[in-house]
Design an enzyme around this catalytic site. Structure first.
Site, PDB file in Angstrom:
ATOM      1  N   ASP A 230       0.858  -1.184   0.000  1.00 39.72           N
ATOM      2  CA  ASP A 230       0.000   0.000   0.000  1.00 39.72           C
ATOM      3  C   ASP A 230       0.893   1.233   0.000  1.00 39.72           C
ATOM      4  O   ASP A 230       1.536   1.487   0.991  1.00 39.72           O
ATOM      5  CB  ASP A 230      -0.971  -0.007   1.186  1.00 39.72           C
TER       6      ASP A 230
ATOM      7  N   GLU B  46      12.638   0.916   6.943  1.00 36.82           N
ATOM      8  CA  GLU B  46      11.800  -0.089   6.277  1.00 36.82           C
ATOM      9  C   GLU B  46      12.024  -0.106   4.761  1.00 36.82           C
ATOM     10  O   GLU B  46      11.762  -1.102   4.109  1.00 36.82           O
ATOM     11  CB  GLU B  46      10.318   0.165   6.580  1.00 36.82           C
TER      12      GLU B  46
HETATM   13  O1  LIG Z   1      -0.577   3.609   7.475  1.00 38.16           O
HETATM   14  C1  LIG Z   1      -1.533   2.749   7.170  1.00 38.16           C
HETATM   15  C2  LIG Z   1      -1.106   1.438   6.557  1.00 38.16           C
HETATM   16  O2  LIG Z   1       0.088   0.972   7.154  1.00 38.16           O
HETATM   17  C3  LIG Z   1       0.454  -0.384   7.062  1.00 38.16           C
HETATM   18  O3  LIG Z   1       1.198  -0.633   5.877  1.00 38.16           O
HETATM   19  C4  LIG Z   1       2.602  -0.475   5.907  1.00 38.16           C
HETATM   20  O4  LIG Z   1       3.199  -0.938   7.124  1.00 38.16           O
HETATM   21  C5  LIG Z   1       2.977  -2.332   7.436  1.00 38.16           C
HETATM   22  C6  LIG Z   1       3.613  -2.612   8.765  1.00 38.16           C
HETATM   23  O5  LIG Z   1       4.989  -2.540   8.696  1.00 38.16           O
HETATM   24  C7  LIG Z   1       3.503  -3.228   6.316  1.00 38.16           C
HETATM   25  O6  LIG Z   1       3.175  -4.558   6.579  1.00 38.16           O
HETATM   26  C8  LIG Z   1       2.916  -2.792   4.982  1.00 38.16           C
HETATM   27  O7  LIG Z   1       3.527  -3.538   3.973  1.00 38.16           O
HETATM   28  C9  LIG Z   1       3.184  -1.295   4.779  1.00 38.16           C
HETATM   29  O8  LIG Z   1       2.710  -0.875   3.535  1.00 38.16           O
HETATM   30  C10 LIG Z   1      -0.732  -1.340   7.136  1.00 38.16           C
HETATM   31  O9  LIG Z   1      -0.359  -2.661   6.823  1.00 38.16           O
HETATM   32  C11 LIG Z   1      -1.875  -0.906   6.266  1.00 38.16           C
HETATM   33  O10 LIG Z   1      -2.970  -1.797   6.348  1.00 38.16           O
HETATM   34  C12 LIG Z   1      -2.281   0.471   6.731  1.00 38.16           C
HETATM   35  O11 LIG Z   1      -3.419   0.903   6.085  1.00 38.16           O
END
Ligand SMILES: OC[C@H]1O[C@H](O[C@H]2O[C@H](CO)[C@@H](O)[C@H](O)[C@H]2O)[C@H](O)[C@@H](O)[C@@H]1O
Length: 743
Positions: free
Chosen positions: A487, A688
């Protein structure tokens, strides 16, 4: 064996869970029973009685009912019961009020353009006008005093089936909803909905600079929900909904615990500063010192859910996970699904086997509670999953520890998760050029509103979308993109970089299907290890079918890559015929993820083609593999490189029997680890994502600001570093090579 009294009792034929109903429903059933006895059977509709609303409060009504004179069989006088009902109840259906749908017009522009026959057209328009008869909204009375009603306080206008069906029904809604948004919606909790209101007010009050919407839905309540909501409703707001900065700050301080207080820091049970046998091949003192510093980050990221949450879960959006956890860090104060795979790989490298098992136990808990692993362990993530890697986690731990108990505990959960991905909306059937049907999977969130953690952002992104149903469709695509872990990315857009053209539910993604193939292979392996041969055989067959499907639908021999596939019709009710023109020919790192799976990296000639393709693709940069070739400003695009993607491709190449592939793996690993190291030296933290064109620079883009110094989203990257092991300069090539093989 003799059956004792208690064993026969225990083995009763009903073993499943029971969700208790409310005292109001139980009471209305008593009224229903009395009504049948009193009015006798003709035209008796039992549902009518449980649809009644109370005029006065519950205990007064129940007392009055108990005081009515009843005969020995429980019947009343017809007049007596009629009077009682009239005095104490609002008529069935009065809990919903008629509303004209906001977007109804008698003849919508572009309405059934192919229906030309005047008679049929007139009929179609009459049927269309029926929406007005079926449109309702929950009355204000219900929102004010929900305890007097059996109708649930849905936030938005609704369409009911009609007649005795005076409420919204789940699968009916699929056919009710216009073609632009289809699919289920899992309602969130009233607490989450309320916190979104606070988030919106906060944005209006504090304005945009450094505003993080997620902070507000991560707050915990100090007092109970209704007191807090009342406190908020009583605050003086301007016409646009903003408050005085001091007023809102005071309210937040009085009623909320700080975000993150729902988890407490704990030292992992199995952490030691320098574990025995830690990265034995890393001898260079500088690299070893770095590796140990990164290893020590586990202490910063280790948490357990606070006792307060276990005592009163309704005051928190964090979910009450049973075991200790590792969080990504920074604004990500909770467990994430796919991150946990790399966390576990890192923990295994750090010899922290107990912590790794605890993480699996938490994810199993989520499957038992929700039927699948949630995106993250918060109440607002209950409508979607994330790339499914639990089987790979169990496989990794079992391979290292031989813990058969863990395998036995995990298998039922893995089967449940497999079912989640391979049924309903996630499942799509494609008929290939040889008329052979293949089952594959897609991402599909069960949500069609703004994501609560980014509600203000999503609402803004949707502001130019005109109709309610198109907005719902957009929100579903946004949430489905979050389910993919990517995302956001141009990969999901019909018209990049326009975010409103996200169309994730219309795409069959290569990587998701590679993960599910991995799931099938892992389940087969684990089932066999535990002695369950029939499950093992079943999954071996499933994996063979999927391997064929991946080859048939995604593999593009000319490009030497696996390509995402665009679906013609996202409702997916019928099998769709495969068409070459539906392949997405854009280059993404995900086009190479199948390499991670043994079924593919064990094929030497295939690996050779894919390697050549990767070399020419433009993705391979000075500091690692880029996510895509488009610089869209989104975080899952160029020039960002993400650790999971580097890791899967490197590990796939590294496990191949081809010498060239293994040396390419080393080359990519060195590029990546070098930039991690340089950036760590500069910023004191792990990041990240990194800019793969600039050594030592971390990445950016997307909807949140990269972490500050020292607040690492580190676990993911520790894992990668430890998995492909530390090293940062070409002089470590040989060492790295040996380390790949040491797994
Ligand atoms: O900020 C909102 C979104 O954040 C997350 O996505 C990002 O962080 C995650 C945790 O590290 C990671 O798994 C993901 O790949 C990243 O893009 C979350 O997973 C989203 O659902 C959320 O809306």
């Amino acid at each position: 064996m003799a059956v004792t009294e208690s064993s026969s009792h225990c083995s009763s034929s009903d073993k499943g869970p029971v969700v208790p109903t409310t005292p109001l429903v139980t009471f209305l059933e008593r009224v229903q029973e009395a009504a049948l006895k009193t009015f006798k059977e003709t035209n008796f509709d039992p549902k009518l009685y449980v649809d009644l609303s109370l005029k006065l409060n519950f205990s007064t009504t129940e007392k009055a009912f108990d005081q009515l004179q009843k005969s020995a069989n429980g019947s009343l006088s017809v007049e007596g019961l009629k009077e009682f009902i009239e005095k104490y109840f609002g008529g069935a259906g009065s809990d919903l009020v008629y509303v004209e749908p906001v977007d109804f017009v008698p003849e919508p522009e572009g309405f059934l353009p192919k229906v030309e026959n005047p008679e049929v057209r007139a009929w179609a328009l009459e049927v269309h006008a029926l929406w007005k008869n079926l449109s309702r909204k929950v009355s204000d009375g219900v929102h004010k005093r929900p305890e007097l009603h059996t109708i649930l306080p849905l936030p938005e206008q609704a369409v009911i089936p009609g007649s005795r069906f005076r409420e919204v029904y789940y699968w009916d809604s699929y056919w009710v909803i216009s073609s632009s948004d289809t699919g289920p919606v899992i309602p969130t909790t009233p607490l989450v909905t309320f916190l979104e209101r606070v988030q919106e007010a906060a944005l209006k009050t504090f304005k945009e600079t450094n505003f993080d919407p997620k902070l507000y839905v991560d707050l915990s309540l100090k007092l109970d929900f209704s007191t807090t909501e009342k406190g908020f409703d009583e605050l003086r707001k301007s016409a646009n909904g903003s408050l005085s900065v001091e007023g809102l700050k005071g309210f937040i301080e009085k009623y909320f615990e700080g975000a993150g207080n729902d988890m407490v820091c704990v030292e992992p049970v199995d952490f030691v500063p320098e574990p025995e046998g830690f990265l034995p091949k890393v001898e260079n003192p500088e690299v070893r010192a770095w590796a140990l510093e990164v290893h020590a980050l586990w202490k910063n990221l280790s948490r357990k859910v606070s006792d307060e949450v276990h005592k009163r879960p309704e005051l928190h959006t964090i979910l009450p996970l049973p075991e200790q956890v590792m969080i990504p860090g920074s604004r990500f104060r909770e467990v994430y699904y796919w991150d946990s795979y790399w966390v576990i790989r890192g923990l295994l490298a750090s010899k922290m086997h107990e912590t790794a098992k605890a993480i699996v136990t938490n994810l199993i808990y989520l499957i038992e509670e929700y039927g699948y692993v949630l995106n993250g362990a918060r109440a607002y993530y209950t409508n979607r999953s994330q790339p499914p890697l639990l089987s790979a986690m169990v496989h990794a731990i079992y391979s290292r520890t031989g813990d058969m108990q863990l395998v036995r505990k995990s298998l039922p959960a893995l089967l449940k998760e497999y079912h989640f991905w391979n049924s309903g909306i996630h499942k799509v059937t494609i008929q290939d050029a040889q008329s052979c049907n293949h089952t594959l999977n897609r991402y599909y969130a069960m949500w069609n509103k703004p994501r609560p953690e980014s509600s203000t952002i999503d609402t803004k992104s949707a502001s130019n979308i005109s109709t309610v149903s198109e907005k719902q469709h957009f929100y579903r695509e946004v949430a489905s993109s979050a389910e993919s872990g990517w995302d956001f990315s141009t990969r999901w857009m019909r018209n990049p970089p326009d975010l409103t053209t996200l169309a994730t539910t219309s795409i069959l993604p290569v990587d998701l299907n590679a993960y599910i193939l991995r799931m099938e292979l892992d389940i087969a392996f684990l089932a066999k290890a535990s002695g369950d041969n029939s499950t093992a055989e079943h999954f071996v067959k499933a994996s063979q079918a999927r391997k064929e499907a991946i080859k048939s639908v995604f593999w593009n021999a000319e490009m030497g890559q696996w390509l995402d596939y665009w679906l013609n019709d996202s409702t997916c009710q019928e099998p769709q015929t495969w068409e070459a023109c539906n392949r997405n020919q854009n280059v993404f790192a995900s086009n190479f993820i199948p390499l991670w799976i043994e079924s593919f990296h064990s094929d030497k000639s295939l690996v050779k083609k894919v390697m050549e393709s990767l070399k020419k693709s433009g993705l391979l940069r000075a500091s690692g593999i880029a996510t895509s070739l488009k610089n869209s400003g989104e975080q899952w695009d160029f020039p960002n490189g993400w650790a999971p993607l580097q890791h899967m491709i490197v590990e796939g190449l590294g496990r191949s029997e081809s010498k060239k592939a293994r040396s390419m793996a080393e080359d990519i690993a060195v590029r990546w680890i070098r930039t991690n190291y340089v950036s760590y030296k500069k910023t004191g933290t792990m990041h990240e994502k990194y800019d793969v064109d600039k050594c030592g620079e971390f990445g950016g883009g997307g909807e949140y600001v990269p972490q500050e110094r020292g607040k690492a989203k580190a676990a993911l990257f520790l894992a990668t570093s430890c998995t492909i092991k530390e090293g940062f300069s070409v002089s470590f090539l040989k060492e790295l090579h040996l380390m790949f093989l040491d797994r």
